[in-house]
Design an enzyme around this catalytic site. Structure first.
Site, PDB file in Angstrom:
ATOM      1  N   HIS A 180       0.863  -1.184   0.000  1.00 55.42           N
ATOM      2  CA  HIS A 180       0.000   0.000   0.000  1.00 55.42           C
ATOM      3  C   HIS A 180       0.897   1.231   0.000  1.00 55.42           C
ATOM      4  O   HIS A 180       1.664   1.454   0.930  1.00 55.42           O
ATOM      5  CB  HIS A 180      -0.931   0.014   1.213  1.00 55.42           C
ATOM      6  CG  HIS A 180      -1.870   1.181   1.227  1.00 55.42           C
ATOM      7  ND1 HIS A 180      -3.080   1.172   0.552  1.00 55.42           N
ATOM      8  CD2 HIS A 180      -1.775   2.403   1.801  1.00 55.42           C
ATOM      9  CE1 HIS A 180      -3.685   2.322   0.720  1.00 55.42           C
ATOM     10  NE2 HIS A 180      -2.917   3.090   1.482  1.00 55.42           N
ATOM     11  N   CYS A 181       0.801   2.045  -1.060  1.00 56.74           N
ATOM     12  CA  CYS A 181       1.677   3.202  -1.236  1.00 56.74           C
ATOM     13  C   CYS A 181       0.967   4.448  -0.705  1.00 56.74           C
ATOM     14  O   CYS A 181      -0.082   4.844  -1.214  1.00 56.74           O
ATOM     15  CB  CYS A 181       2.034   3.369  -2.714  1.00 56.74           C
ATOM     16  SG  CYS A 181       3.127   4.778  -3.033  1.00 56.74           S
ATOM     17  N   LYS A 182       1.567   5.088   0.297  1.00 60.70           N
ATOM     18  CA  LYS A 182       0.988   6.311   0.849  1.00 60.70           C
ATOM     19  C   LYS A 182       1.159   7.497  -0.099  1.00 60.70           C
ATOM     20  O   LYS A 182       0.372   8.448  -0.053  1.00 60.70           O
ATOM     21  CB  LYS A 182       1.636   6.631   2.199  1.00 60.70           C
ATOM     22  CG  LYS A 182       1.366   5.582   3.263  1.00 60.70           C
ATOM     23  CD  LYS A 182       2.042   5.941   4.564  1.00 60.70           C
ATOM     24  CE  LYS A 182       1.767   4.881   5.633  1.00 60.70           C
ATOM     25  NZ  LYS A 182       2.446   5.212   6.924  1.00 60.70           N
TER      26      LYS A 182
ATOM     27  N   ASN B  41      -1.574   7.038  -2.296  1.00 63.24           N
ATOM     28  CA  ASN B  41      -2.807   6.853  -1.532  1.00 63.24           C
ATOM     29  C   ASN B  41      -3.627   5.715  -2.135  1.00 63.24           C
ATOM     30  O   ASN B  41      -4.858   5.749  -2.133  1.00 63.24           O
ATOM     31  CB  ASN B  41      -3.631   8.143  -1.488  1.00 63.24           C
ATOM     32  CG  ASN B  41      -4.700   8.117  -0.410  1.00 63.24           C
ATOM     33  OD1 ASN B  41      -4.532   7.484   0.629  1.00 63.24           O
ATOM     34  ND2 ASN B  41      -5.817   8.779  -0.662  1.00 63.24           N
TER      35      ASN B  41
END
Length: 362
Positions: free
Chosen positions: A157-159, A162
Site C-alpha cells: 500500500h503506497c501512501k 494513496n
C-alpha cells in the site's frame, strides 16, 4: 452509599470489556476505497504533488533558461518528455482500481464492510475466499486494511499514491518511480553545470538575448511597471525568462540553486534506492509483501506459517479439532480450597478469602 454484595464487589461497576464492545458497536463500519482519489486523502499525496509542481516551475522557469541556446532546446525536449511521462503514469497508478476481478465485479463499494469474527474464522482469506469481501479471490490476492478490499497480486500500500499497488497498476507505479528518478537526475546535472559554470565562466549563463535588452517587471506591492533596460551589471540575473523576466541579485540565485540541489539529491537517493529495490524484486520474481514475509521468517524461523483451514459454511461453528493445527494442552490447574470467614463488624456485610488450615477439621 454504594451497594456492595456479600464479597465486597461493586454491583454498579461496568467491566472494561463491556465498555469496549459498546464503543465498537456504535462506530460506523468502514467503506471500501475505490482508488487513490477516495477519501481519506493522505498528506504524503499532497506532498508529492507539491514537490512535482515546484520542481517543474524551477526547472523550466529558472534553470533551463541559464543554459546555452543549443543545450536549452535539447533540455526542454528531454526534460519536458520525462516530466509529462511521469505525470501520465502517476495519474494512472492513482486512478486505477487494483482490486481483484471478482471484487470489482461483485462488490458494492457503497456497502459497509462486515465485521470480521475471529471466533468463526482464523484468517480473513481462507481457501481463496475472503470473508470480508465475501467473494472468491485469486491466489496472490491479499486483503488490504487501508483500502478495505482484496488486491489482486498485492505488492504494498503506497501512501504517496494513496492507493494499493497490485497486479493491475504495478508497472505504472514502477514507471512513475523510474521517470521521477530520471527527472531528478537530469535536474541534478543542470544544477551542477550552473553552479560550476558560475565560478568558471559566468558569461556562459548570460547568453540569452534578453540580457542585452529586456523588458523587466519593477515595482513593489500592487504596483508593477514593465521597463526595458539593459542588464549590464554582472550581479543581476533574470529569472523566468520564458514568461516574464524578473531581475534578482546573485545571492538569491545561488540560494535557490543550493536549496533545490539539496532537495534534489535527497529525493534522488530515496527514489533511486526504491527503484533499485524493485529492480531486484523483479529479478527475483518477488513482490514487496513476499520479500517482507521472507525477511520476517528469516529473523524468526520459529514463527508458524499461515495454513489454510477447511472452508466453513456461514453460520456453522468452528471445528474444535483440526489435523493441520494442533495446540498443546496445558495441565489442569489445581485449585486450593478456600473458606469464607465473616467479619465481626456490625456495619459491614463484606467477607474475606483466607487460606485453609494445614489440618482440615474431622
Amino acid at each position: 452509599m454504594r451497594e456492595m454484595n456479600i464479597c465486597g464487589i461493586n454491583q454498579n461497576r461496568v467491566l472494561p470489556e463491556t465498555q469496549e464492545n459498546n464503543v465498537k458497536k456504535h462506530q460506523p463500519r468502514p467503506l471500501s476505497r475505490v482508488n487513490g482519489w477516495s477519501t481519506p486523502l493522505h498528506s504524503f499525496q499532497a506532498l508529492s504533488w507539491t514537490t512535482y509542481f515546484t520542481m517543474s516551475i524551477v526547472t523550466f522557469g529558472i534553470f533551463i533558461p541559464f543554459l546555452p541556446t543549443t543545450w536549452k532546446h535539447a533540455a526542454n525536449i528531454v526534460m519536458g518528455g520525462v516530466f509529462i511521462f511521469h505525470l501520465i503514469v502517476h495519474l494512472i497508478a492513482i486512478t486505477i482500481d487494483p482490486a481483484d476481478n471478482n471484487v470489482r465485479l461483485k462488490k458494492d463499494y457503497m456497502k459497509p464492510m462486515p465485521t470480521f469474527d475471529r471466533s468463526k474464522h482464523a484468517h480473513v482469506i481462507q481457501n481463496q475466499y475472503c470473508h470480508l469481501c465475501e467473494v472468491t479471490v485469486s491466489k496472490k490476492a491479499k486483503h488490504c486494511s487501508s483500502c478495505n478490499k482484496c488486491i489482486s497480486g498485492f505488492d504494498h500500500h503506497c501512501k504517496w499514491l494513496n492507493n494499493c499497488v497490485g497486479r493491475r497498476n504495478y508497472w505504472f507505479f514502477f514507471c512513475s518511480v523510474a521517470s521521477a528518478a530520471v527527472g531528478l537526475l537530469g535536474l541534478m546535472i543542470i544544477l551542477l553545470y550552473i553552479f560550476i559554470q558560475y565560478f568558471v565562466n559566468p558569461d556562459e549563463l548570460r547568453t540569452d538575448p534578453l540580457y542585452k535588452g529586456a523588458a523587466v517587471w519593477i515595482g513593489a506591492g500592487w504596483t508593477y511597471l514593465s521597463v526595458f533596460i539593459e542588464i549590464s551589471s554582472e550581479n543581476i540575473w533574470l529569472l523566468f525568462l520564458s514568461l516574464w523576466p524578473v531581475p534578482v541579485k546573485t545571492p538569491v540565485v545561488l540560494s535557490i540553486v543550493v536549496l533545490v540541489l539539496l532537495l534534489d539529491v535527497a529525493s534522488f537517493v530515496l527514489l533511486g534506492h526504491l527503484f533499485l529495490f524493485h529492480v531486484y524484486l523483479i529479478g527475483k520474481n518477488l513482490s514487496t509483501f513476499d520479500y517482507m514475509m521472507k525477511i520476517r521468517y528469516q529473523k524468526n524461523p520459529h514463527l508458524p506459517e499461515k495454513k489454510e483451514l477447511p472452508l466453513q459454511k456461514k453460520g456453522s461453528l468452528p471445528q474444535e479439532k483440526s489435523n493441520s493445527l494442533t495446540w498443546p494442552k496445558s495441565p489442569p490447574r489445581m485449585e486450593t480450597p478456600r473458606f469464607l470467614l465473616p467479619t465481626f463488624s456490625t456495619q459491614s456485610n463484606m467477607c474475606f478469602m483466607v487460606p485453609p488450615p494445614k489440618t482440615l477439621p474431622q
